[in-house]
Design a protein around this motif. Structure first.
Motif, PDB file in Angstrom:
ATOM      1  N   TRP A 176      44.202  27.170  33.041  1.00 19.74           N
ATOM      2  CA  TRP A 176      43.445  27.076  31.837  1.00 19.74           C
ATOM      3  C   TRP A 176      42.386  28.297  31.998  1.00 19.74           C
ATOM      4  O   TRP A 176      41.676  28.311  32.726  1.00 19.74           O
ATOM      5  N   ASN A 177      42.553  29.374  31.199  1.00 22.17           N
ATOM      6  CA  ASN A 177      41.762  30.633  31.267  1.00 22.17           C
ATOM      7  C   ASN A 177      41.682  31.094  32.786  1.00 22.17           C
ATOM      8  O   ASN A 177      40.722  31.669  33.124  1.00 22.17           O
ATOM      9  N   MET A 178      42.982  31.144  33.410  1.00 21.87           N
ATOM     10  CA  MET A 178      43.000  31.483  34.674  1.00 21.87           C
ATOM     11  C   MET A 178      44.469  32.195  34.899  1.00 21.87           C
ATOM     12  O   MET A 178      45.274  31.584  35.636  1.00 21.87           O
ATOM     13  N   PRO A 179      44.900  33.125  34.299  1.00 20.15           N
ATOM     14  CA  PRO A 179      46.171  33.514  34.115  1.00 20.15           C
ATOM     15  C   PRO A 179      46.844  34.279  35.464  1.00 20.15           C
ATOM     16  O   PRO A 179      47.993  33.857  35.668  1.00 20.15           O
ATOM     17  N   LYS A 180      46.020  34.987  35.910  1.00 21.31           N
ATOM     18  CA  LYS A 180      46.335  35.665  37.174  1.00 21.31           C
ATOM     19  C   LYS A 180      46.775  34.719  38.263  1.00 21.31           C
ATOM     20  O   LYS A 180      47.640  34.614  39.124  1.00 21.31           O
ATOM     21  N   GLN A 181      45.704  33.659  38.770  1.00 25.56           N
ATOM     22  CA  GLN A 181      45.551  32.729  39.629  1.00 25.56           C
ATOM     23  C   GLN A 181      47.137  31.577  39.284  1.00 25.56           C
ATOM     24  O   GLN A 181      47.714  31.502  40.309  1.00 25.56           O
ATOM     25  N   THR A 182      47.184  31.631  37.970  1.00 28.97           N
ATOM     26  CA  THR A 182      48.395  30.476  37.602  1.00 28.97           C
ATOM     27  C   THR A 182      49.640  31.292  37.861  1.00 28.97           C
ATOM     28  O   THR A 182      50.615  30.621  38.333  1.00 28.97           O
ATOM     29  N   ARG A 183      49.817  32.599  37.569  1.00 27.70           N
ATOM     30  CA  ARG A 183      50.853  33.118  37.764  1.00 27.70           C
ATOM     31  C   ARG A 183      51.295  33.389  39.211  1.00 27.70           C
ATOM     32  O   ARG A 183      52.473  33.196  39.605  1.00 27.70           O
TER      33      ARG A 183
END
Length: 396
Positions: free
Chosen positions: A373-380
């Protein structure tokens, strides 16, 4: 069938999956004739912006086009728009169109996508919309601009996006559906609870946890939605978003196996010389050991590239880690992998109360998915955990 033996390819469906199949074939060296058959009058366009940028008016409809006319011309393919397929002769690899044309090919790629489900009696009432096509989006936008009250039937991804967009346009919005919270089926109770809070804060009325009994109308125009509890939700416009069904009716009698999509092997092959791609394809995922069908934009393009490889003789199974995203207000949710309803969920980065976090989903001790949720880099970065788990899965 090797590339050197190929002459004619017919792609049925001028969708993102269909277009990417053509582009991948050309990029990988196929020089034979390609025909693309489209049901709609429009050149290939992108669907995710329909419920957001196009519906809100932030984009003109033309901006949703996937390629310019020049780019399409450069593919050296024949595009036939506004003439849908009505039948397939599998043995002869020949498709008949509504206008009566018979198109024969050495390889047929089915990319006809899905059709929106409807409520009983929906077609008989003005002011009731589904959202699947560009024309659907424009019709719903016109309805919203002339309305004050919208009821969205269906609390899934699309219904939640429509509700969010309509609120940004200033409408009085009610979201109704049988599950307890927005996107509960897709993301589980932790994240769907946060989405419920987000929509409520933005002014959406939630009437969830109960089914819809029907539509109310007067003089042929919708006036509201009736819930199974007896509550009546007044509406000037109703958006119905209760899922979709694979567009396979034209394939009945073709001999292909049709069961929640076109059933394919692990190479996305439905029969000799016949492939399926995108939302309509239900194929055997070797990493999971079962048939799956995915309705998301990322799979449409990834599977199209895999089908192009298969058509050209590259014998590899298609075993993706699924990915989808949704934008609602200032929240972007990104999901890699699978989020089973019974999964154990733990927050591995960030803070849900700050609405910036990554959640990890486990099932039977294995990581099956991650949601950001609003953390694209960390999610990827967490995606690899899922890929490793799929690769380590026991043979089925």
């Amino acid at each position: 069938m090797q590339a050197s033996q190929l002459s004619r390819v017919l792609v049925v469906g001028a969708s993102a999956a269909g277009l990417t199949t053509v582009e991948s074939l050309r990029r990988k060296g196929h020089t034979g004739p390609i025909t693309v058959l489209g049901e709609e009058p429009h050149a290939p366009y992108d669907r995710p912006p329909l419920s957001k940028q196009v519906l809100s008016g932030a984009w003109e409809p033309e901006r949703a086009a996937l390629r310019t006319r020049e780019a399409l011309s450069g593919l050296d393919a024949e595009f036939v728009f506004g003439d849908p397929a009505v039948a397939l002769d599998t043995a002869a690899r020949t498709v008949r169109t509504r206008s009566g044309r018979d198109l024969a090919a050495d390889v047929v790629v089915i990319a006809t996508g899905v059709r929106a489900r409807q409520l009983p009696g929906q077609d008989d009432q003005e002011g009731v919309h589904t959202l699947r096509t560009l024309d659907d989006a424009l019709a719903l936008r016109a309805g919203l601009l002339a309305a004050e009250r919208l009821v969205v039937v269906g609390e899934g991804v699309l219904g939640s996006e429509i509700a969010a967009t309509a609120r940004t346009l200033g409408l009085d919005v009610t979201l109704a559906g049988p599950l307890a919270a927005p996107m509960a089926l897709q993301v589980g109770p932790l994240v769907s609870g946060l989405l419920a809070d987000l929509h409520t804060e933005r002014g959406v009325r939630l009437r969830l946890g109960t089914g819809v009994a029907g539509l109310d109308s007067r003089d042929g125009r919708v006036t509201g939605v009736r819930l199974a509890t007896g509550e009546a939700l007044p509406a000037d416009v109703v958006a119905v978003s209760i899922g979709a069904v694979p567009a396979t009716q034209w394939l009945e009698g073709s001999g292909l196996t049709l069961d929640n999509g076109v059933v394919c092997d692990s190479r996305c092959r439905a029969a000799d010389g016949i492939y399926a791609v995108g939302d309509v394809a239900r194929w055997y995922h070797e990493g999971l050991g079962r048939l799956i069908r995915l309705e998301n934009r990322t799979n449409a393009t990834e599977q199209a590239a895999a089908v192009a490889d298969a058509v050209l003789g590259d014998d590899r199974p298609y075993t993706p880690v699924p990915y989808f995203w949704t934008d609602q207000y200032d929240a972007r949710l990104q999901v890699h992998g699978f989020l089973p309803a019974d999964a154990e969920v733990d927050v591995v980065e960030g803070d849900p109360t700050a609405r910036r976090f990554v959640a990890r989903y486990r099932s039977e001790g294995r990581v099956t998915g991650v949601l950001g949720w609003n953390m694209p880099k960390q999610t990827r970065l967490r995606r690899q955990e899922i890929a490793d788990a799929v690769a380590a899965a026991p043979a089925h």
